[in-house]
Enzyme design. Structure first.
Site, PDB file in Angstrom:
ATOM      1  N   TRP A 130     106.915  15.181   3.762  1.00  0.00           N
ATOM      2  CA  TRP A 130     106.083  14.143   4.397  1.00  0.00           C
ATOM      3  C   TRP A 130     106.587  12.797   3.868  1.00  0.00           C
ATOM      4  O   TRP A 130     106.638  12.595   2.639  1.00  0.00           O
ATOM      5  CB  TRP A 130     104.633  14.381   3.991  1.00  0.00           C
ATOM      6  CG  TRP A 130     103.642  13.424   4.595  1.00  0.00           C
ATOM      7  CD1 TRP A 130     103.573  13.018   5.899  1.00  0.00           C
ATOM      8  CD2 TRP A 130     102.565  12.787   3.909  1.00  0.00           C
ATOM      9  NE1 TRP A 130     102.525  12.159   6.064  1.00  0.00           N
ATOM     10  CE2 TRP A 130     101.882  11.999   4.861  1.00  0.00           C
ATOM     11  CE3 TRP A 130     102.098  12.797   2.600  1.00  0.00           C
ATOM     12  CZ2 TRP A 130     100.768  11.234   4.549  1.00  0.00           C
ATOM     13  CZ3 TRP A 130     100.993  12.037   2.276  1.00  0.00           C
ATOM     14  CH2 TRP A 130     100.334  11.264   3.244  1.00  0.00           C
ATOM     15  N   ASP A 210     100.681  20.399  -2.663  1.00  0.00           N
ATOM     16  CA  ASP A 210      99.983  19.595  -1.657  1.00  0.00           C
ATOM     17  C   ASP A 210      99.365  20.558  -0.638  1.00  0.00           C
ATOM     18  O   ASP A 210     100.070  21.327   0.016  1.00  0.00           O
ATOM     19  CB  ASP A 210     100.985  18.633  -0.988  1.00  0.00           C
ATOM     20  CG  ASP A 210     100.280  17.590  -0.133  1.00  0.00           C
ATOM     21  OD1 ASP A 210      99.054  17.691   0.044  1.00  0.00           O
ATOM     22  OD2 ASP A 210     100.965  16.676   0.360  1.00  0.00           O
ATOM     23  N   LYS A 245      91.788  17.531   7.848  1.00  0.00           N
ATOM     24  CA  LYS A 245      92.153  18.341   9.020  1.00  0.00           C
ATOM     25  C   LYS A 245      91.179  19.496   9.215  1.00  0.00           C
ATOM     26  O   LYS A 245      90.720  19.733  10.325  1.00  0.00           O
ATOM     27  CB  LYS A 245      93.576  18.892   8.884  1.00  0.00           C
ATOM     28  CG  LYS A 245      94.515  18.081   8.029  1.00  0.00           C
ATOM     29  CD  LYS A 245      95.144  16.913   8.745  1.00  0.00           C
ATOM     30  CE  LYS A 245      95.800  16.000   7.724  1.00  0.00           C
ATOM     31  NZ  LYS A 245      96.667  15.007   8.279  1.00  0.00           N
TER      32      LYS A 245
END
Ligand code: LMR
Length: 396
Positions: A130, A210, A245
């Site tokens: 990312w 993560d 999310k």
């Protein structure tokens, strides 16, 4: 004073939101930023979230500060979600939860903690990762290096990853994606996690995992396999969790930094330092998102409703992955893009080149990151034929 300051381009991912909004093409498709979308292309508020908010509105009695670690009830809800309800790590009181402004906030806390407490340690991220990982760790002043993750044929390069991790200097931090690897969608198998664990243990590395997409891969518990394995088998692990999310509460900025230490005593020492990092960054985290999560996870009925909705989202994405490949069959491209059906989570590293991505945007109003990363949740049964036609055109 400001005369010398140069204008820089905005963030590549967030910039797509604006560019998409401006596009007047009625057939435009947004495959950019990682937010879930339903068949109509909208990102609805989950029913369980609406219900939790209604209860909060009715019952909330104060808006006073919640402290640098956030609401204790939030931590108590997130720890078992991430580490497992009957986790030996929780039983041994080895894990500390700090509510953070999103998963990004948790990453920044982790970065500042590492910079302050482990100042000579470098950090290793997958190539690709990312893009904001690079920004966050560099901004904290940590030396950043990369290990390979994808090969030239757009497949998981596990051998390359392993060989590189074996060379990481002892004590450095290695960033791993728990599931739904962003940007590729290529995840480690359980066997591969075990192998990585062995190397991490042998090299005495510190894993920073993560965990932004729990529930979007194979399931809430399935996606936590690597996280739980590492936390149970190693003395020290850092986990950055996000509720953006899986609860669909992106704008509420709701994440958690979980620090796992050798024992309760060391955990409390580490925890005291994390409080300082949070205090110096933003003092207290915003409360609302954490209250929603806490309300849901402490109520069996709301938990069941939420889990069902999360399963619907995950199933929809997985169906679309398969249907996308199916839609490319008439163009003879199913094999070329078969990886899309094999990857997990919201993202797919499609293998589309930056030039093809530019053409998709300019000629078809289809928006995705130039690396070829597509947000699969932006597919719909209505837009798949259009997408397939456009992809065939840029493959000509
Ligand atoms: C993404 O990668 O699209 C998401 O994680 C959103 C973001 O902040 O970049």
């Amino acid at each position: 004073m400001f005369e010398h300051i140069e204008r820089v381009p905005g963030d590549a991912i967030l910039g797509l939101i604006e560019a998409f909004k401006k596009d007047t093409n009625p057939q435009k498709v947004d495959l950019g930023v990682g937010v879930y979308r339903d068949e109509n292309g909208t990102t609805p508020v989950m029913r369980a979230v609406k219900e939790a908010e209604a209860r909060l509105l009715k019952n909330e009695t104060t808006k006073t500060y919640i402290g640098s670690h956030g609401a204790p009830e939030y931590g108590k809800a997130v720890l078992p979600m991430v580490l497992g309800a009957s986790s030996p790590v929780l039983e041994a009181n080895r894990a500390s939860a700090t509510q953070s402004p999103g998963g990004t906030g948790a990453l920044r806390l982790a970065a500042d903690f590492i910079a302050a407490q482990l100042p000579d340690k470098g950090i290793w991220v997958s190539d690709p990762t990312w893009p904001n990982h690079l920004g966050i760790f560099s901004a904290a002043g940590i030396k950043l290096q990369k290990y390979p993750y994808v090969d030239a044929d757009n497949r998981l390069d596990f051998d390359g990853m392993l060989a590189a991790i074996k060379q990481i200097p002892q004590g450095d931090v290695v960033v791993l994606h728990a599931c739904c690897h962003n940007p590729t969608g290529f995840d480690l198998s359980q066997q591969q996690w075990q192998t990585v664990l062995d190397v991490v243990r042998e090299r005495q590395l510190l894993p920073l995992i993560d965990f932004a997409y729990q529930g979007f891969g194979a399931g809430l518990d399935e996606d936590a396999y690597g996280v739980r394995l590492m936390a149970e088998q190693l003395d020290e692990v850092i986990i950055t969790s996000s509720c953006s999310k899986n609860f669909g509460i992106y704008c509420e900025r709701t994440g958690c930094l979980i620090m796992v230490a050798k024992d309760a005593e060391q955990m409390e020492n580490v925890r005291s330092q994390v409080a300082i990092v949070a205090r110096e960054n933003y003092s207290n985290p915003p409360a609302h998102g954490g209250s929603i999560v806490s309300e849901i996870l402490h109520d069996p009925e709301l938990t069941a409703m939420w889990r069902e909705e999360l399963t619907e989202m995950r199933d929809r994405i997985n169906t679309l992955r398969r249907d996308f490949v199916e839609a490319l069959k008439p163009y003879g491209l199913a094999e070329k893009y078969a990886c899309v059906a094999e990857q997990q989570g919201m993202f797919s590293y499609t293998g589309l080149t930056p030039e093809q991505v530019d053409r998709l945007r300019d000629e078809f109003g289809i928006y995705m990151v130039r690396s070829g990363r597509a947000n699969v949740a932006g597919f719909s049964h209505a837009n798949l034929p259009y997408l397939a036609k456009a992809i065939a055109a840029v493959n000509d």
